[in-house]
Enzyme design. Structure first.
Site, mmCIF file in Angstrom:
data_model
loop_
_atom_site.group_PDB
_atom_site.id
_atom_site.type_symbol
_atom_site.label_atom_id
_atom_site.label_comp_id
_atom_site.label_asym_id
_atom_site.label_seq_id
_atom_site.Cartn_x
_atom_site.Cartn_y
_atom_site.Cartn_z
ATOM 1 N N ASN A 196 4.015 -5.602 -6.477
ATOM 2 C CA ASN A 196 4.982 -5.513 -7.576
ATOM 3 C C ASN A 196 4.626 -6.519 -8.661
ATOM 4 O O ASN A 196 4.193 -7.637 -8.383
ATOM 5 C CB ASN A 196 6.427 -5.671 -7.086
ATOM 6 C CG ASN A 196 6.681 -6.907 -6.261
ATOM 7 O OD1 ASN A 196 5.809 -7.379 -5.541
ATOM 8 N ND2 ASN A 196 7.893 -7.433 -6.339
ATOM 9 N N ILE A 197 4.799 -6.077 -9.887
ATOM 10 C CA ILE A 197 4.457 -6.896 -11.053
ATOM 11 C C ILE A 197 5.681 -6.930 -11.960
ATOM 12 O O ILE A 197 6.047 -5.914 -12.560
ATOM 13 C CB ILE A 197 3.241 -6.308 -11.808
ATOM 14 C CG1 ILE A 197 2.039 -6.208 -10.852
ATOM 15 C CG2 ILE A 197 2.901 -7.159 -13.017
ATOM 16 C CD1 ILE A 197 0.870 -5.433 -11.414
ATOM 17 N N GLU A 198 6.323 -8.085 -11.998
ATOM 18 C CA GLU A 198 7.574 -8.190 -12.765
ATOM 19 C C GLU A 198 7.299 -8.580 -14.212
ATOM 20 O O GLU A 198 6.168 -8.886 -14.590
ATOM 21 C CB GLU A 198 8.504 -9.179 -12.055
ATOM 22 C CG GLU A 198 8.870 -8.658 -10.673
ATOM 23 C CD GLU A 198 9.923 -9.466 -9.961
ATOM 24 O OE1 GLU A 198 10.215 -10.616 -10.364
ATOM 25 O OE2 GLU A 198 10.479 -8.924 -8.974
ATOM 26 N N CYS A 222 6.938 -1.509 -9.527
ATOM 27 C CA CYS A 222 6.985 -1.701 -8.067
ATOM 28 C C CYS A 222 5.579 -1.618 -7.469
ATOM 29 O O CYS A 222 4.665 -1.031 -8.053
ATOM 30 C CB CYS A 222 7.848 -0.623 -7.414
ATOM 31 S SG CYS A 222 9.595 -0.755 -7.780
ATOM 32 N N GLU A 226 4.515 0.144 -4.944
ATOM 33 C CA GLU A 226 4.089 1.508 -4.650
ATOM 34 C C GLU A 226 3.512 2.160 -5.897
ATOM 35 O O GLU A 226 2.456 2.795 -5.866
ATOM 36 C CB GLU A 226 5.277 2.357 -4.154
ATOM 37 C CG GLU A 226 5.910 1.869 -2.865
ATOM 38 C CD GLU A 226 7.050 0.887 -3.091
ATOM 39 O OE1 GLU A 226 6.953 0.057 -4.025
ATOM 40 O OE2 GLU A 226 8.027 0.947 -2.340
ATOM 41 N N CYS A 261 12.115 2.340 -3.488
ATOM 42 C CA CYS A 261 13.231 2.586 -4.414
ATOM 43 C C CYS A 261 13.198 4.042 -4.894
ATOM 44 O O CYS A 261 12.215 4.763 -4.685
ATOM 45 C CB CYS A 261 13.161 1.621 -5.597
ATOM 46 S SG CYS A 261 11.957 2.096 -6.854
ATOM 47 N N CYS A 273 10.225 5.062 -7.186
ATOM 48 C CA CYS A 273 8.970 5.190 -6.422
ATOM 49 C C CYS A 273 8.985 6.450 -5.568
ATOM 50 O O CYS A 273 7.944 7.092 -5.398
ATOM 51 C CB CYS A 273 8.744 3.956 -5.556
ATOM 52 S SG CYS A 273 8.301 2.509 -6.539
#
Ligand code: THU
Length: 157
Positions: free
Chosen positions: A52-54, A63, A65, A96, A99
């Site tokens: 995940n890359i915020e 996310c 995935e 989620c 995804c």
């Protein structure tokens, strides 16, 4: 194993779970501090990882995935045999909603999705089968779903 998925080789199962843990190490999650790792097994036996890359805007977050799918598909890989997802939570965490729809786009309804508990290694050592990995599928996670083939259906004026 869930009755609604096909089976993957035991060595692929172990390899894929290990890759999901490796992917989690690169999570960029300074806002939630919730690390997620995903790993996709392709039909050629390759593994593609994602974390995940915020983003400071929050809404720009990607996310784990979807990172894995976008990496794969943008390199011409669209054929998958399994997906594994792991977080730092002891119990297995499920993808989620957004995804799930992306998984639906590229994966068969009965493709195995491995939800891996953070304490997988400990559970393996305790003799818990498959280290407590919960196996599911997009057919189970997103029933009665909308997918690419729906756009092919005949439409009225
Ligand atoms: N996250 C994922 O990477 N995958 C999911 O399926 C659930 C949520 C990430 C997004 C965000 O960076 C963090 O987990 C908390 O929601």
């Amino acid at each position: 194993m869930s009755a609604s998925t096909w089976s993957i080789q035991p060595d692929d199962h172990v390899r894929l779970v290990k890759a999901a843990f490796e992917a989690k190490e690169f999570a960029y999650c300074r806002y939630s501090n919730f690390r997620v790792g995903a790993a996709l097994l392709t039909t050629t036996g390759e593994i593609i990882k994602g974390a995940n890359i915020e983003n400071a805007s929050y809404g720009g977050t990607i996310c784990a995935e979807r990172t894995a799918f976008v990496k794969a598909v943008s390199e011409g890989v669209r054929s998958f045999t399994a997906l594994a997802v792991v977080t730092d939570v002891a119990s297995a965490i499920s993808p989620c909603g957004m995804c799930r729809q992306v998984i639906r786009e590229f994966c068969a309804e009965n493709m195995p999705i491995l939800l891996v508990p953070a304490d997988y290694e400990k559970r393996l050592a305790e003799g818990i089968p498959n280290g407590g990995v919960k196996e599911t599928s997009i057919g189970e996670l997103l029933p009665d779903s909308f997918g690419p083939e729906d756009l092919e259906r005949p439409r009225g004026q």
